[in-house]
Design a protein around this motif. Structure first.
Motif, PDB file in Angstrom:
ATOM      1  N   VAL A 160      69.416  65.909  69.110  1.00  0.00           N
ATOM      2  CA  VAL A 160      68.898  65.261  67.909  1.00  0.00           C
ATOM      3  C   VAL A 160      67.719  64.379  68.300  1.00  0.00           C
ATOM      4  CG1 VAL A 160      71.112  65.252  66.697  1.00  0.00           C
ATOM      5  CG2 VAL A 160      70.503  63.321  68.142  1.00  0.00           C
ATOM      6  N   THR A 161      66.870  64.068  67.331  1.00  0.00           N
ATOM      7  CA  THR A 161      65.735  63.188  67.585  1.00  0.00           C
ATOM      8  C   THR A 161      66.174  61.729  67.485  1.00  0.00           C
ATOM      9  OG1 THR A 161      65.108  63.119  65.249  1.00  0.00           O
ATOM     10  CG2 THR A 161      64.182  64.907  66.600  1.00  0.00           C
TER      11      THR A 161
ATOM     12  N   VAL B  22      66.476  60.563  63.753  1.00  0.00           N
ATOM     13  CA  VAL B  22      67.690  60.998  63.051  1.00  0.00           C
ATOM     14  C   VAL B  22      68.904  60.238  63.576  1.00  0.00           C
ATOM     15  CG1 VAL B  22      69.229  62.957  62.624  1.00  0.00           C
ATOM     16  CG2 VAL B  22      66.750  63.275  62.547  1.00  0.00           C
ATOM     17  N   ALA B  23      68.949  60.019  64.873  1.00  0.00           N
ATOM     18  CA  ALA B  23      70.063  59.276  65.462  1.00  0.00           C
ATOM     19  C   ALA B  23      70.132  57.865  64.899  1.00  0.00           C
ATOM     20  CB  ALA B  23      69.917  59.241  66.984  1.00  0.00           C
ATOM     21  N   GLU B  24      68.941  57.230  64.706  1.00  0.00           N
ATOM     22  CA  GLU B  24      68.919  55.871  64.158  1.00  0.00           C
ATOM     23  C   GLU B  24      69.470  55.848  62.735  1.00  0.00           C
ATOM     24  OE1 GLU B  24      65.714  52.290  63.172  1.00  0.00           O
ATOM     25  OE2 GLU B  24      65.038  54.179  64.062  1.00  0.00           O
TER      26      GLU B  24
ATOM     27  N   VAL C  33      74.454  65.885  62.996  1.00  0.00           N
ATOM     28  CA  VAL C  33      74.781  64.866  64.011  1.00  0.00           C
ATOM     29  C   VAL C  33      76.268  64.538  63.994  1.00  0.00           C
ATOM     30  CG1 VAL C  33      74.308  62.509  64.776  1.00  0.00           C
ATOM     31  CG2 VAL C  33      72.466  63.891  63.807  1.00  0.00           C
ATOM     32  N   GLU C  34      76.892  64.531  62.791  1.00  0.00           N
ATOM     33  CA  GLU C  34      78.220  63.958  62.618  1.00  0.00           C
ATOM     34  C   GLU C  34      79.339  64.749  63.274  1.00  0.00           C
ATOM     35  OE1 GLU C  34      81.988  63.096  60.286  1.00  0.00           O
ATOM     36  OE2 GLU C  34      80.843  64.961  60.364  1.00  0.00           O
ATOM     37  N   ALA C  35      79.197  66.039  63.412  1.00  0.00           N
ATOM     38  CA  ALA C  35      80.309  66.878  63.868  1.00  0.00           C
ATOM     39  C   ALA C  35      80.830  66.452  65.233  1.00  0.00           C
ATOM     40  CB  ALA C  35      79.869  68.345  63.898  1.00  0.00           C
ATOM     41  N   LYS C  36      79.942  66.260  66.203  1.00  0.00           N
ATOM     42  CA  LYS C  36      80.381  65.948  67.565  1.00  0.00           C
ATOM     43  C   LYS C  36      81.010  64.550  67.675  1.00  0.00           C
ATOM     44  CE  LYS C  36      78.296  67.749  71.046  1.00  0.00           C
ATOM     45  NZ  LYS C  36      77.328  68.109  72.119  1.00  0.00           N
ATOM     46  N   PRO C  37      80.378  63.460  67.171  1.00  0.00           N
ATOM     47  CA  PRO C  37      81.044  62.145  67.254  1.00  0.00           C
ATOM     48  C   PRO C  37      82.356  62.097  66.479  1.00  0.00           C
ATOM     49  CG  PRO C  37      79.018  62.008  65.971  1.00  0.00           C
ATOM     50  CD  PRO C  37      79.010  63.331  66.641  1.00  0.00           C
TER      51      PRO C  37
END
Length: 667
Positions: free
Chosen positions: A490-491, A494-496, A569-573
């Motif tokens: 991810v960039t 997007v992470a922020e 982004v959400e799937a892994k965390p």
């Protein structure tokens, strides 16, 4: 409108008393409901409150008697039919005659017919009131069954005798032969009418089931209307409406196996509805006792200052007479209760005598006394109501004090702690097997998430423990997202954005109630947070620059793109947090882990959007519940669980299966 408001206050008082009893069980709930009524009596609206006598019989007594009838174990009733009839009919009539004679002798101003009416009022016993005072003692099963069966029919005996006595008071004439004939006609006729109507009503209900018209919106109102219809038809035919309602209720009880050919959802709704209605109606009667007592005492004192003390003594004496008669009746085998020896026989007789608690029906009949006789006010109406109230209070107080001395304390076959731990073990076993078979597939993750809800327990979680878990989950989420940025998944931008959402999840769930109130005022009253106008204007200007020249469709596409990035982004965390919570799960933190898991599950549902694998998920969920059944069977086979514990778990699985499958299908 005022009547509706008064009734709503009565219901609110019942709910308040029941809520207090749920936390403080040392005082029987009937006393708490009477106390709630005393508080209501302070409200000016209740100072001259009168409820029509006919309303008691139709709206309260008929419904309660029908519910008692349909919940009666007909098999046990048939085995104890001789004992039941002896207590509920013969003993009831004997007691009415003795109490009436004693009352007439002590208070000559009461005619014999009026004294017999008082005997009919205070004779019926109340199994519900007995249950409320025996929650902490172990009453012999044979005695408790006898009390429940007796209360079903002696209510009807008392009501029929009461109606005959009131008729004699009203007309001033009474013939023994005519009275006996009328009693048999009203008594037997009520049973026959109730049986006929019961079979017709059950047949129609079964036909509705066969036609698949068995939704709760049809069957529940249909059943609730049954006691009213039966009562009105029987009264129109000149027979006992109460006995007709009891007979119809018994028919429903006999036909329960056929009536169970409905959905589990309907069964649960029906059972819950009747339980709530019966509880509220029982409670309303005791609340009304508290509401009426101050007014009754005031009227008695206005007539004669010594009346109250005399009537208190009369009430206590009549209670002692009835208790003695009940003891001798069973001790001399007029009604037989199984016992191993004379000592146990004497104890059972004494327990049965003391457990002759008077409650709802007694009070309801007292309130159903006519307001006028021969066009004039009923002079002794308040006297009879007050004596009935004294008998009720005495019959509640005496066994509350004496039964714990005579009987051993009740020991639960299944303690809440054992049940909670067994449920945790059962669900954990099912989760491990689902994970071993299907791994991290979307279906398995969703089913495991649903099963996690089964492990939640009641009570308040430890706030520090809860905050620590949210902090740990947030740190894990931060670390996972940072690693995704390092790996180029991810960039940073997007992470922020994602971490803002993650931070909001933690802060919202860690706030206490007071902090939530402050936050509400900050948003609603003082504006969004406490930033100044310049800061708000600057943010607004930046937003306008970014969106300038974009159409509505382009803005929607842009927002959709942002949410797509969030989902990516959400799937892994989320999976990392689920693994962490599963590994952290233990007996001491069940509540906290369950709350944290539900918070992240809810966010996952919101971010992940709609699902297209519903059928496969339902099949897997059914497998999971079957794994739970298999776990219980294995524990029973190895005798690690008792049969009582196994039955309790089976019942909970059935309920959970119904609730969870319906909730999943509704999504």
């Amino acid at each position: 409108m005022s009547t509706v408001f008064l009734v709503l206050l009565l219901i609110a008082a019942v709910v308040g008393a029941n809520a207090i009893y749920a936390r403080f069980t040392l005082v029987p709930v009937a006393f708490l409901q009477i106390a709630a009524g005393l508080l209501l009596s302070l409200i000016p609206l209740y100072r001259n409150f009168e409820l029509e006598p006919e309303i008691f019989l139709l709206v309260i007594i008929s419904v309660l008697m029908f519910n008692d009838g349909q919940n009666t174990n007909v098999r046990k009733l048939s085995h104890q039919l001789g004992t039941t009839l002896s207590l509920a009919v013969v003993l009831a009539i004997v007691t009415i005659l003795i109490v009436g004679t004693v009352t007439h002798f002590l208070i000559p101003a009461f005619s014999l017919a009026l004294s017999l009416a008082l005997g009919a009022i205070i004779t019926p016993t109340d199994a519900v009131a007995v249950s409320s005072i025996t929650t902490k003692v172990s009453v012999p099963g044979e005695v408790m069954d006898t009390l429940e069966n007796e209360s079903l029919f002696n209510d009807a005996s008392g009501i029929v005798a009461f109606n005959l006595a009131i008729a004699a008071v009203t007309t001033g004439q009474f013939s023994v032969m005519h009275g006996i004939g009328n009693f048999l006609y009203v008594f037997v006729g009520g049973i026959i009418v109730g049986l006929i109507l019961g079979y017709v009503i059950v047949a129609i209900r079964i036909q509705l089931i066969n036609m698949h018209v068995d939704t709760p919106s049809v069957i529940v109102p249909y059943t609730l209307l049954t006691p009213f219809v039966v009562y009105l038809v029987a009264e129109a035919a000149g027979v006992s409406g109460i006995l007709a309602v009891v007979a119809t209720g018994l028919i429903h009880g006999v036909q329960q196996e056929r009536l169970r050919l409905t959905t589990s959802r309907l069964q649960i709704v029906m059972s819950t509805t009747w339980s709530i209605i019966a509880s509220i109606l029982n409670g309303i009667v005791f609340v009304l006792l508290g509401v009426s007592l101050p007014s009754v005492i005031s009227h008695l004192q206005q007539r004669d200052t010594s009346s109250v003390a005399i009537l208190v003594g009369i009430g206590i004496l009549l209670y002692l007479v009835m208790t003695l008669v009940r003891f001798l009746w069973t001790q001399f085998d007029f009604a037989k209760i199984r016992a191993w020896d004379n000592h146990e026989k004497a104890r059972n007789s004494l327990v049965l005598a003391l457990s002759g608690v008077h409650g709802t029906i007694t009070l309801a009949m007292a309130f159903s006394l006519p307001l006028t006789l021969g066009g004039h006010a009923f002079t002794y109406r308040n006297d009879l109501i007050f004596v009935a109230a004294v008998v009720i209070l005495t019959s509640l107080l005496v066994p509350t004090i004496l039964l714990p001395v005579l009987l051993p304390a009740k020991v639960d076959k299944v303690t809440p702690e054992d049940l909670a731990q067994a449920k945790v073990d059962m669900v954990t076993s099912a989760i491990h097997m689902i994970y071993a078979r299907y791994g991290d597939t979307p279906n398995a993750s969703e089913v495991i998430m649903i099963l996690e809800g089964q492990r939640a327990v009641d009570g308040r979680p430890d706030r520090a423990q809860l905050n620590e878990l949210f902090d740990q989950a947030y740190d894990l989420e931060t670390h996972t997202v940072e690693q995704m940025v390092t790996d180029g998944e991810v960039t940073p931008q997007v992470a922020e954005k994602y971490m803002r959402v993650a931070s909001q999840t933690r802060l919202q769930n860690q706030q206490s109630f007071g902090q939530r109130v402050i936050l509400f005022f900050k948003f609603v009253v003082f504006g969004r947070w406490s930033w100044n106008r310049k800061a708000r204007a600057r943010r607004k200007a930046i937003h306008q620059i970014k969106t300038k020249g974009l159409s509505r469709e382009q803005l929607i596409d842009r927002n959709r793109h942002v949410w797509d990035q969030m989902r990516a982004v959400e799937a892994k965390p989320y999976q990392a947090i689920v693994t962490f919570l599963n590994d952290s799960y233990a007996t001491h933190n069940q509540q906290a882990v369950g709350i944290v898991r539900r918070a992240y599950d809810e966010r996952h549902r919101r971010l992940s959007g709609t699902r297209d694998f519903q059928n496969a998920q339902n099949e897997l969920l059914i497998q999971a519940f079957q794994l739970e059944y298999n776990f219980i069977q294995s524990q029973l086979a190895t005798q690690k669980y008792s049969h009582a514990l196994g039955n309790a778990l089976y019942e909970q699985i059935s309920t959970d299966q119904l609730v969870y499958l319906q909730s999943v299908n509704a999504e």
